[in-house]
Design a protein around this motif. Structure first.
Motif, PDB file in Angstrom:
ATOM      1  N   GLU A  70      37.077  46.168  77.851  1.00  0.00           N
ATOM      2  CA  GLU A  70      37.586  45.993  79.215  1.00  0.00           C
ATOM      3  C   GLU A  70      38.258  44.633  79.378  1.00  0.00           C
ATOM      4  OE1 GLU A  70      36.109  46.308  83.877  1.00  0.00           O
ATOM      5  OE2 GLU A  70      34.701  46.681  82.242  1.00  0.00           O
ATOM      6  N   GLY A  71      39.473  44.658  79.894  1.00  0.00           N
ATOM      7  CA  GLY A  71      40.244  43.439  80.079  1.00  0.00           C
ATOM      8  C   GLY A  71      41.184  43.112  78.939  1.00  0.00           C
ATOM      9  N   SER A  72      41.058  43.826  77.838  1.00  0.00           N
ATOM     10  CA  SER A  72      41.896  43.588  76.665  1.00  0.00           C
ATOM     11  C   SER A  72      43.157  44.441  76.717  1.00  0.00           C
ATOM     12  CB  SER A  72      41.107  43.908  75.391  1.00  0.00           C
ATOM     13  OG  SER A  72      41.940  43.862  74.249  1.00  0.00           O
ATOM     14  N   THR A  73      44.193  43.971  76.022  1.00  0.00           N
ATOM     15  CA  THR A  73      45.474  44.674  75.940  1.00  0.00           C
ATOM     16  C   THR A  73      45.896  44.824  74.480  1.00  0.00           C
ATOM     17  OG1 THR A  73      46.771  42.633  75.997  1.00  0.00           O
ATOM     18  CG2 THR A  73      46.192  43.633  78.134  1.00  0.00           C
ATOM     19  N   VAL A  74      46.986  45.553  74.280  1.00  0.00           N
ATOM     20  CA  VAL A  74      47.598  45.651  72.954  1.00  0.00           C
ATOM     21  C   VAL A  74      47.880  44.255  72.406  1.00  0.00           C
ATOM     22  CG1 VAL A  74      49.707  46.374  71.742  1.00  0.00           C
ATOM     23  CG2 VAL A  74      48.566  47.952  73.335  1.00  0.00           C
ATOM     24  N   ARG A  75      48.406  43.378  73.261  1.00  0.00           N
ATOM     25  CA  ARG A  75      48.728  42.015  72.839  1.00  0.00           C
ATOM     26  C   ARG A  75      47.472  41.271  72.366  1.00  0.00           C
ATOM     27  NH1 ARG A  75      53.166  39.046  74.517  1.00  0.00           N
ATOM     28  NH2 ARG A  75      53.476  40.487  76.274  1.00  0.00           N
ATOM     29  N   HIS A  76      46.375  41.401  73.116  1.00  0.00           N
ATOM     30  CA  HIS A  76      45.128  40.750  72.717  1.00  0.00           C
ATOM     31  C   HIS A  76      44.673  41.224  71.330  1.00  0.00           C
ATOM     32  CE1 HIS A  76      44.529  39.890  77.126  1.00  0.00           C
ATOM     33  NE2 HIS A  76      44.042  38.769  76.623  1.00  0.00           N
ATOM     34  N   LEU A  77      44.729  42.529  71.103  1.00  0.00           N
ATOM     35  CA  LEU A  77      44.284  43.061  69.819  1.00  0.00           C
ATOM     36  C   LEU A  77      45.165  42.569  68.672  1.00  0.00           C
ATOM     37  CD1 LEU A  77      43.406  46.739  70.820  1.00  0.00           C
ATOM     38  CD2 LEU A  77      41.785  44.946  70.187  1.00  0.00           C
ATOM     39  N   LEU A  78      46.471  42.583  68.862  1.00  0.00           N
ATOM     40  CA  LEU A  78      47.381  42.109  67.815  1.00  0.00           C
ATOM     41  C   LEU A  78      47.149  40.641  67.482  1.00  0.00           C
ATOM     42  CD1 LEU A  78      50.785  43.754  68.813  1.00  0.00           C
ATOM     43  CD2 LEU A  78      49.629  44.043  66.618  1.00  0.00           C
ATOM     44  N   ALA A  79      46.779  39.858  68.488  1.00  0.00           N
ATOM     45  CA  ALA A  79      46.652  38.409  68.336  1.00  0.00           C
ATOM     46  C   ALA A  79      45.218  37.957  68.095  1.00  0.00           C
ATOM     47  CB  ALA A  79      47.218  37.715  69.569  1.00  0.00           C
ATOM     48  N   HIS A  80      44.308  38.890  67.843  1.00  0.00           N
ATOM     49  CA  HIS A  80      42.898  38.557  67.596  1.00  0.00           C
ATOM     50  C   HIS A  80      42.293  37.773  68.765  1.00  0.00           C
ATOM     51  CE1 HIS A  80      43.277  40.050  63.519  1.00  0.00           C
ATOM     52  NE2 HIS A  80      44.312  39.264  63.326  1.00  0.00           N
ATOM     53  N   ALA A  81      42.658  38.165  69.975  1.00  0.00           N
ATOM     54  CA  ALA A  81      42.166  37.477  71.168  1.00  0.00           C
ATOM     55  C   ALA A  81      41.374  38.401  72.085  1.00  0.00           C
ATOM     56  CB  ALA A  81      43.348  36.870  71.943  1.00  0.00           C
ATOM     57  N   TRP A 108      41.712  49.982  66.022  1.00  0.00           N
ATOM     58  CA  TRP A 108      41.866  50.452  67.400  1.00  0.00           C
ATOM     59  C   TRP A 108      43.356  50.663  67.710  1.00  0.00           C
ATOM     60  CZ3 TRP A 108      37.545  48.025  70.761  1.00  0.00           C
ATOM     61  CH2 TRP A 108      37.243  48.858  71.850  1.00  0.00           C
ATOM     62  N   LEU A 109      44.173  49.697  67.331  1.00  0.00           N
ATOM     63  CA  LEU A 109      45.617  49.817  67.535  1.00  0.00           C
ATOM     64  C   LEU A 109      46.187  51.022  66.793  1.00  0.00           C
ATOM     65  CD1 LEU A 109      46.506  46.054  67.091  1.00  0.00           C
ATOM     66  CD2 LEU A 109      47.048  47.384  69.152  1.00  0.00           C
ATOM     67  N   ALA A 110      45.758  51.203  65.540  1.00  0.00           N
ATOM     68  CA  ALA A 110      46.276  52.304  64.733  1.00  0.00           C
ATOM     69  C   ALA A 110      45.928  53.651  65.348  1.00  0.00           C
ATOM     70  CB  ALA A 110      45.722  52.208  63.313  1.00  0.00           C
ATOM     71  N   GLU A 111      44.721  53.771  65.866  1.00  0.00           N
ATOM     72  CA  GLU A 111      44.316  55.022  66.507  1.00  0.00           C
ATOM     73  C   GLU A 111      45.184  55.325  67.725  1.00  0.00           C
ATOM     74  OE1 GLU A 111      40.200  55.114  67.504  1.00  0.00           O
ATOM     75  OE2 GLU A 111      39.535  54.941  65.416  1.00  0.00           O
ATOM     76  N   LYS A 112      45.513  54.288  68.489  1.00  0.00           N
ATOM     77  CA  LYS A 112      46.339  54.482  69.682  1.00  0.00           C
ATOM     78  C   LYS A 112      47.755  54.915  69.304  1.00  0.00           C
ATOM     79  CE  LYS A 112      47.462  54.179  74.079  1.00  0.00           C
ATOM     80  NZ  LYS A 112      46.999  55.189  75.067  1.00  0.00           N
ATOM     81  N   VAL A 113      48.321  54.277  68.288  1.00  0.00           N
ATOM     82  CA  VAL A 113      49.662  54.673  67.840  1.00  0.00           C
ATOM     83  C   VAL A 113      49.641  56.105  67.331  1.00  0.00           C
ATOM     84  CG1 VAL A 113      51.512  54.239  66.172  1.00  0.00           C
ATOM     85  CG2 VAL A 113      50.394  52.316  67.321  1.00  0.00           C
TER      86      VAL A 113
END
Length: 272
Positions: A70-81, A108-113
Motif C-alpha cells: 500500500e502506497g507503492s507505485t511502479v516507480r517505487h518498485l523499479l527504484a527499490h524504494a 511483482w513488476l513482471a507479474e503485472k506486465v
C-alpha cells in the motif's frame, strides 16, 4: 597501457571462464569467449527494467500507478524504494523511507506486465527487447530479478541500445538513468550502507558511493548493475561508453579489489 591490456585484467581474475567487452563510438574491444552463455544473476534487472519501461511507453503501465504494498507505485518498485524485502513481499520499511534492494519487487513488476500483456514476462522480453536487438543467446528463465542468462556478444548489443536508444524514447532511457527518490540511504549488496544509495529506474547510479564495484575514478553519472554470479555491466551515458564483464565465479571478497582495478584501468584508457 592499451585498452586490450586493460581488458586483459579480466583474464587475471581467479575464475575458470570469462568474457568482457568495452564499447565506444569507435567500436568494441573484447576478450574471452564472447559467445559463451553465462548466468547473469542481478544484471537480469537491467533487462527486466527495460521491459517494464517499454510496457510504460506502450501504455500497459504508468510509473505512478499503484503496485506493490500500500502506497507503492511502479516507480517505487523499479527504484527499490517500495520497502519490499529482498526475497519476499513483506515490507520491513515504509514505502519511500529506505532503499531496500529487492528481487521480489521485480517479480511483482513482471507479474503485472504479464497480466497486462497477456503473455509471460519472459516472452514479453523476448519479443520486445531480445529479438529486435538480435540477442539470440539471451533468456529470462526464472525470476525477473536474477534469473536470466546471456553472452557478452548479446549484452554488447544491449549496451549499444542503452547508449543510443531505438526501442525506447531517449527521454525514457534518460529518466531510467536519473536518480529517483533522491537522498534515500540503503545497502548495496556486498558493499554496505551507502548514504545516499542512488538508484534510477532499474539502473544503479554510482553517485558518490564508496566503496563501490565500479572503482575509485569513474564518474558519478556511471550507471549499471552487478550480479552475484560474478557479472557486471556499466554505462557512462555522456561519454557513450560501456563495459560488460561476465564470469563463472560467484561475487565475493575476491572480486572487490579486482573489479575496481579493472574498471579504473579501463576508465583510464578511455581518457586517452
Amino acid at each position: 597501457m592499451s585498452m586490450e591490456t586493460a581488458l586483459e585484467k579480466v583474464g587475471q581474475w581467479p575464475v575458470d571462464k570469462h568474457a568482457a567487452a568495452v564499447i565506444t563510438a569507435k567500436g568494441t574491444t573484447s576478450v574471452g569467449d564472447v559467445d559463451r552463455v553465462f548466468e547473469l544473476a542481478s544484471v537480469t534487472k537491467l533487462l527486466s527494467a527495460y521491459g517494464v519501461l517499454m510496457a510504460v511507453e506502450e501504455g500497459a503501465l504508468e510509473f505512478d500507478e499503484p503496485l506493490g504494498p500500500e502506497g507503492s507505485t511502479v516507480r517505487h518498485l523499479l527504484a527499490h524504494a517500495s520497502g519490499v524485502a529482498f526475497d519476499s513481499r513483506e515490507n520491513p520499511k515504509p514505502v519511500g523511507e529506505r532503499r531496500i534492494y529487492s528481487s521480489a519487487g521485480y517479480e511483482w513488476l513482471a507479474e503485472k506486465v504479464a497480466q497486462e500483456a497477456d503473455m509471460s514476462f519472459a516472452e514479453y522480453l523476448r519479443l520486445g527487447v531480445f529479438e529486435p536487438l538480435g540477442m539470440t543467446d539471451t533468456q529470462l528463465w526464472g525470476s525477473a530479478g536474477h534469473e536470466a542468462r546471456s553472452s557478452v556478444a548479446d549484452l554488447t548489443k544491449f549496451a549499444a541500445e542503452l547508449l543510443d536508444p531505438k526501442l525506447l524514447a531517449p527521454s525514457t532511457a534518460r529518466k531510467a538513468m536519473t536518480v529517483q527518490f533522491p537522498g534515500l540511504r540503503g545497502i548495496v549488496p556486498g558493499y554496505g550502507m551507502q548514504k545516499p544509495n542512488d538508484w534510477g529506474l532499474g539502473f544503479e547510479i554510482r553517485g558518490e558511493k564508496s566503496p563501490h564495484w565500479t572503482g575509485t575514478t569513474m564518474p558519478a553519472e556511471t550507471v549499471g548493475h552487478f550480479g552475484m554470479a560474478g557479472t557486471y555491466l556499466w554505462v557512462v551515458p555522456s561519454r557513450s561508453v560501456a563495459m560488460i564483464a561476465l564470469s563463472d565465479r560467484d561475487f565475493g571478497d575476491w572480486a572487490k579489489p579486482l573489479w575496481a582495478e579493472t574498471n579504473d584501468a579501463v576508465w583510464s584508457e578511455l581518457q586517452q
